[in-house]
Design a protein around this motif. Structure first.
Motif, mmCIF file in Angstrom:
data_model
loop_
_atom_site.group_PDB
_atom_site.id
_atom_site.type_symbol
_atom_site.label_atom_id
_atom_site.label_comp_id
_atom_site.label_asym_id
_atom_site.label_seq_id
_atom_site.Cartn_x
_atom_site.Cartn_y
_atom_site.Cartn_z
ATOM 1 N N SER A 5 17.773 12.784 163.813
ATOM 2 C CA SER A 5 16.470 12.140 163.874
ATOM 3 C C SER A 5 16.612 10.654 164.172
ATOM 4 O O SER A 5 15.861 10.099 164.980
ATOM 5 N N THR A 6 17.574 10.004 163.529
ATOM 6 C CA THR A 6 17.793 8.574 163.759
ATOM 7 C C THR A 6 18.162 8.310 165.209
ATOM 8 O O THR A 6 17.596 7.419 165.848
ATOM 9 N N LEU A 7 19.098 9.084 165.742
ATOM 10 C CA LEU A 7 19.517 8.901 167.134
ATOM 11 C C LEU A 7 18.342 9.143 168.079
ATOM 12 O O LEU A 7 18.117 8.382 169.018
ATOM 13 N N PHE A 8 17.579 10.194 167.817
ATOM 14 C CA PHE A 8 16.431 10.487 168.671
ATOM 15 C C PHE A 8 15.408 9.358 168.625
ATOM 16 O O PHE A 8 14.888 8.945 169.664
ATOM 17 N N GLY A 12 15.751 8.133 172.101
ATOM 18 C CA GLY A 12 14.764 8.949 172.796
ATOM 19 C C GLY A 12 15.311 10.257 173.327
ATOM 20 O O GLY A 12 14.616 10.983 174.021
ATOM 21 N N TYR A 13 16.558 10.574 172.997
ATOM 22 C CA TYR A 13 17.142 11.829 173.435
ATOM 23 C C TYR A 13 18.266 12.233 172.480
ATOM 24 O O TYR A 13 18.778 11.430 171.713
ATOM 25 N N LEU A 14 18.619 13.497 172.552
ATOM 26 C CA LEU A 14 19.768 14.050 171.829
ATOM 27 C C LEU A 14 20.526 14.953 172.782
ATOM 28 O O LEU A 14 19.923 15.598 173.643
ATOM 29 N N VAL A 15 21.816 15.042 172.620
ATOM 30 C CA VAL A 15 22.634 16.006 173.347
ATOM 31 C C VAL A 15 23.245 16.917 172.291
ATOM 32 O O VAL A 15 23.909 16.447 171.365
ATOM 33 N N GLY A 119 11.734 19.854 164.056
ATOM 34 C CA GLY A 119 11.413 19.199 162.794
ATOM 35 C C GLY A 119 12.298 17.998 162.531
ATOM 36 O O GLY A 119 11.830 16.959 162.057
ATOM 37 N N ALA A 120 13.586 18.113 162.865
ATOM 38 C CA ALA A 120 14.534 17.025 162.613
ATOM 39 C C ALA A 120 14.216 15.776 163.430
ATOM 40 O O ALA A 120 14.508 14.668 162.998
#
Length: 193
Positions: A5-8, A12-15, A119-120
């Motif tokens: 969640s913090t990284l997103f 603004g993205y996750l891998v 949700g995360a």
């Protein structure tokens, strides 16, 4: 708030490598091939492009929100209106309601793992409104220009969040997704109506 969640929120993205199994990815590829095989290329010849959006939109495209339709690449047809290459190598994308109407795509698009990620990253009431299978055909097609997904699917407030799955290895050489870290915090730069 967990690290995803913090990284997103920051970037603004996750891998998430390996999020879906190889079997699930293959099932989508196989099903997309079946959809294209059954598609009558002579009945509908709509081209999808992010260039000249207003000129390219037609009733077939506009009516695709609640069905499954195939759209061609920009360079799919020659001057006489014939396909330049095999139909399967001429399709730009399939859209837009596979997540609701096709059992293979529905199974892929829903489930507890995807709900957990939604949700995360802070999606309070995640809903799947649109699904696409986008091709990166060899030697044909136009560039998908830099854009914000909310440009195509505008909501107030702006809440569009895209889940993008590379069904094959994707890198700079074959059309991987690019993102602007932090770009999600800026204003909507354009809107296609």
């Amino acid at each position: 708030m967990d690290s995803r969640s913090t990284l997103f929120q920051e970037q603004g993205y996750l891998v998430l490598p390996g999020f879906k199994s190889a079997q699930a990815m293959q099932a989508l590829r196989d099903r997309a091939a079946q959809i294209i095989d059954a598609f009558d290329a002579d009945a509908h010849r709509t081209i999808f492009t992010t260039n000249e959006q207003q000129r390219q939109v037609d009733a077939y495209f506009m009516g695709s929100a609640d069905t499954i339709r195939c759209f061609f690449e920009e360079e799919a047809f020659d001057a006489q209106g014939r396909l330049r290459q095999d139909k399967a190598l001429s399709i730009n994308k399939i859209g837009h309601a596979m997540h609701d109407l096709d059992p293979v795509f529905a199974a892929f698009s829903h489930g507890p793992e995807l709900a957990e990620v939604a949700g995360a990253v802070g999606l309070a009431e995640p809903l799947v409104w649109q699904s696409m299978y986008i091709f990166k055909q060899p030697g044909i097609g136009g560039e998908v220009r830099w854009h914000q997904d909310a440009s195509f699917f505008d909501t107030v407030p702006q809440t569009v969040t895209t889940f993008w799955f590379a069904l094959e290895d994707a890198d700079r050489g074959n059309g991987c997704l690019w993102v602007e870290p932090g770009g999600h915090r800026g204003p909507l730069r354009e809107r296609f109506v």
